[in-house]
Design a protein around this motif. Structure first.
Motif, PDB file in Angstrom:
ATOM      1  N   GLY A  63      -0.919   0.445  -2.644  1.00 52.03           N
ATOM      2  CA  GLY A  63      -2.062   1.236  -3.095  1.00 52.03           C
ATOM      3  C   GLY A  63      -3.058   1.531  -1.990  1.00 52.03           C
ATOM      4  O   GLY A  63      -3.664   2.599  -1.950  1.00 52.03           O
ATOM      5  N   ALA A  64      -3.241   0.565  -1.076  1.00 49.11           N
ATOM      6  CA  ALA A  64      -4.223   0.737  -0.008  1.00 49.11           C
ATOM      7  C   ALA A  64      -3.616   1.358   1.245  1.00 49.11           C
ATOM      8  O   ALA A  64      -4.352   1.769   2.142  1.00 49.11           O
ATOM      9  N   GLY A  65      -2.308   1.398   1.315  1.00 45.91           N
ATOM     10  CA  GLY A  65      -1.653   1.980   2.492  1.00 45.91           C
ATOM     11  C   GLY A  65      -1.729   1.093   3.720  1.00 45.91           C
ATOM     12  O   GLY A  65      -1.843   1.594   4.838  1.00 45.91           O
ATOM     13  N   ILE A  66      -1.679  -0.221   3.508  1.00 45.05           N
ATOM     14  CA  ILE A  66      -1.710  -1.167   4.633  1.00 45.05           C
ATOM     15  C   ILE A  66      -0.482  -2.064   4.558  1.00 45.05           C
ATOM     16  O   ILE A  66       0.209  -2.105   3.540  1.00 45.05           O
ATOM     17  N   GLY A  67      -0.222  -2.791   5.620  1.00 51.36           N
ATOM     18  CA  GLY A  67       0.904  -3.707   5.660  1.00 51.36           C
ATOM     19  C   GLY A  67       0.536  -5.081   5.134  1.00 51.36           C
ATOM     20  O   GLY A  67      -0.634  -5.426   4.971  1.00 51.36           O
ATOM     21  N   ARG A  68       1.560  -5.885   4.873  1.00 51.44           N
ATOM     22  CA  ARG A  68       1.348  -7.232   4.335  1.00 51.44           C
ATOM     23  C   ARG A  68       0.580  -8.116   5.307  1.00 51.44           C
ATOM     24  O   ARG A  68      -0.300  -8.877   4.904  1.00 51.44           O
ATOM     25  N   SER A  69       0.886  -8.022   6.589  1.00 52.99           N
ATOM     26  CA  SER A  69       0.197  -8.852   7.585  1.00 52.99           C
ATOM     27  C   SER A  69      -1.296  -8.549   7.591  1.00 52.99           C
ATOM     28  O   SER A  69      -2.130  -9.459   7.641  1.00 52.99           O
ATOM     29  N   LYS A  70      -1.638  -7.263   7.528  1.00 56.71           N
ATOM     30  CA  LYS A  70      -3.044  -6.872   7.504  1.00 56.71           C
ATOM     31  C   LYS A  70      -3.715  -7.372   6.232  1.00 56.71           C
ATOM     32  O   LYS A  70      -4.860  -7.827   6.255  1.00 56.71           O
ATOM     33  N   ALA A  71      -3.009  -7.312   5.110  1.00 54.73           N
ATOM     34  CA  ALA A  71      -3.577  -7.795   3.847  1.00 54.73           C
ATOM     35  C   ALA A  71      -3.876  -9.291   3.935  1.00 54.73           C
ATOM     36  O   ALA A  71      -4.950  -9.739   3.520  1.00 54.73           O
ATOM     37  N   TYR A  72      -2.957 -10.068   4.497  1.00 58.99           N
ATOM     38  CA  TYR A  72      -3.194 -11.508   4.629  1.00 58.99           C
ATOM     39  C   TYR A  72      -4.337 -11.783   5.613  1.00 58.99           C
ATOM     40  O   TYR A  72      -5.130 -12.699   5.392  1.00 58.99           O
ATOM     41  N   ASP A  73      -4.436 -10.985   6.662  1.00 57.90           N
ATOM     42  CA  ASP A  73      -5.572 -11.129   7.597  1.00 57.90           C
ATOM     43  C   ASP A  73      -6.896 -10.851   6.881  1.00 57.90           C
ATOM     44  O   ASP A  73      -7.878 -11.572   7.069  1.00 57.90           O
ATOM     45  N   LEU A  74      -6.940  -9.810   6.062  1.00 60.94           N
ATOM     46  CA  LEU A  74      -8.160  -9.466   5.330  1.00 60.94           C
ATOM     47  C   LEU A  74      -8.518 -10.534   4.300  1.00 60.94           C
ATOM     48  O   LEU A  74      -9.689 -10.806   4.063  1.00 60.94           O
ATOM     49  N   MET A  75      -7.505 -11.157   3.691  1.00 60.88           N
ATOM     50  CA  MET A  75      -7.770 -12.257   2.764  1.00 60.88           C
ATOM     51  C   MET A  75      -8.344 -13.461   3.515  1.00 60.88           C
ATOM     52  O   MET A  75      -9.272 -14.117   3.034  1.00 60.88           O
ATOM     53  N   ARG A  80       1.975 -20.797  -5.709  1.00 58.53           N
ATOM     54  CA  ARG A  80       2.155 -20.260  -4.356  1.00 58.53           C
ATOM     55  C   ARG A  80       1.881 -18.770  -4.291  1.00 58.53           C
ATOM     56  O   ARG A  80       1.995 -18.154  -3.234  1.00 58.53           O
ATOM     57  N   ARG A  81       1.557 -18.187  -5.426  1.00 62.58           N
ATOM     58  CA  ARG A  81       1.371 -16.734  -5.493  1.00 62.58           C
ATOM     59  C   ARG A  81      -0.098 -16.364  -5.373  1.00 62.58           C
ATOM     60  O   ARG A  81      -0.965 -17.017  -5.937  1.00 62.58           O
ATOM     61  N   ARG A  82      -0.377 -15.301  -4.644  1.00 62.27           N
ATOM     62  CA  ARG A  82      -1.740 -14.786  -4.522  1.00 62.27           C
ATOM     63  C   ARG A  82      -1.876 -13.525  -5.357  1.00 62.27           C
ATOM     64  O   ARG A  82      -1.069 -12.614  -5.238  1.00 62.27           O
ATOM     65  N   ILE A  83      -2.902 -13.507  -6.177  1.00 65.76           N
ATOM     66  CA  ILE A  83      -3.222 -12.337  -6.987  1.00 65.76           C
ATOM     67  C   ILE A  83      -4.529 -11.770  -6.441  1.00 65.76           C
ATOM     68  O   ILE A  83      -5.557 -12.447  -6.442  1.00 65.76           O
ATOM     69  N   ILE A  84      -4.485 -10.541  -5.954  1.00 62.38           N
ATOM     70  CA  ILE A  84      -5.661  -9.900  -5.366  1.00 62.38           C
ATOM     71  C   ILE A  84      -6.474  -9.287  -6.495  1.00 62.38           C
ATOM     72  O   ILE A  84      -5.958  -8.503  -7.288  1.00 62.38           O
ATOM     73  N   THR A  85      -7.758  -9.658  -6.573  1.00 67.97           N
ATOM     74  CA  THR A  85      -8.619  -9.181  -7.650  1.00 67.97           C
ATOM     75  C   THR A  85      -9.431  -7.953  -7.242  1.00 67.97           C
ATOM     76  O   THR A  85     -10.067  -7.341  -8.084  1.00 67.97           O
ATOM     77  N   THR A  86      -9.432  -7.601  -5.989  1.00 64.54           N
ATOM     78  CA  THR A  86     -10.055  -6.363  -5.522  1.00 64.54           C
ATOM     79  C   THR A  86      -9.041  -5.239  -5.689  1.00 64.54           C
ATOM     80  O   THR A  86      -7.902  -5.374  -5.254  1.00 64.54           O
ATOM     81  N   SER A  87      -9.434  -4.146  -6.318  1.00 64.39           N
ATOM     82  CA  SER A  87      -8.485  -3.035  -6.459  1.00 64.39           C
ATOM     83  C   SER A  87      -8.376  -2.298  -5.127  1.00 64.39           C
ATOM     84  O   SER A  87      -9.318  -2.305  -4.324  1.00 64.39           O
ATOM     85  N   PRO A  88      -7.248  -1.654  -4.885  1.00 63.75           N
ATOM     86  CA  PRO A  88      -7.122  -0.865  -3.653  1.00 63.75           C
ATOM     87  C   PRO A  88      -8.205   0.214  -3.548  1.00 63.75           C
ATOM     88  O   PRO A  88      -8.712   0.483  -2.458  1.00 63.75           O
ATOM     89  N   SER A 112       2.137  -6.996  -2.627  1.00 62.36           N
ATOM     90  CA  SER A 112       2.917  -5.766  -2.429  1.00 62.36           C
ATOM     91  C   SER A 112       2.269  -4.571  -3.103  1.00 62.36           C
ATOM     92  O   SER A 112       2.195  -3.483  -2.525  1.00 62.36           O
ATOM     93  N   GLU A 113       1.791  -4.742  -4.350  1.00 65.16           N
ATOM     94  CA  GLU A 113       1.138  -3.645  -5.058  1.00 65.16           C
ATOM     95  C   GLU A 113      -0.136  -3.215  -4.344  1.00 65.16           C
ATOM     96  O   GLU A 113      -0.403  -2.021  -4.203  1.00 65.16           O
ATOM     97  N   PHE A 114      -0.926  -4.194  -3.890  1.00 59.85           N
ATOM     98  CA  PHE A 114      -2.166  -3.874  -3.200  1.00 59.85           C
ATOM     99  C   PHE A 114      -1.877  -3.124  -1.903  1.00 59.85           C
ATOM    100  O   PHE A 114      -2.533  -2.132  -1.597  1.00 59.85           O
ATOM    101  N   CYS A 115      -0.903  -3.600  -1.147  1.00 57.24           N
ATOM    102  CA  CYS A 115      -0.563  -2.954   0.127  1.00 57.24           C
ATOM    103  C   CYS A 115      -0.110  -1.518  -0.093  1.00 57.24           C
ATOM    104  O   CYS A 115      -0.499  -0.618   0.648  1.00 57.24           O
TER     105      CYS A 115
END
Length: 82
Positions: A37-49, A61-69, A32-35
């Motif tokens: 900050g980057a101005g994208i939706g959750r579905s797009k974030a999961y696709d990019l992952m 079960r939690r994903r922590i994104i290590t790339t900053s927005p 949620s924080e990454f989305c």
């Protein structure tokens, strides 16, 4: 009613104030924080992952994104010229 600030007994421990001269950079972001900050939706974030364009770690079960927005957007700007 008794004044709660002046009650007898030991004083409550106070949380130390953060030192303003030191800055801490965040190492990981929730999806949620990454989305946000980057101005994208959750579905797009999961696709990019899934495409490995965003690095992340899984904790349970939690994903922590290590790339900053900011890094992600800078990478997109670098690829826009190609």
């Amino acid at each position: 009613m008794a004044d709660l600030n002046n009650r007898p007994g030991d004083a409550r421990p106070q949380t130390p104030k953060p030192c303003l001269s030191q800055t801490v950079q965040k190492a990981g972001f929730s999806v949620s924080e990454f989305c946000f900050g980057a101005g994208i939706g959750r579905s797009k974030a999961y696709d990019l992952m899934k495409e490995k364009r965003i690095s992340f770690v899984t904790l349970g079960r939690r994903r922590i994104i290590t790339t900053s927005p900011a890094e992600f957007l800078a990478g997109l700007a670098g690829n826009a010229g190609n």
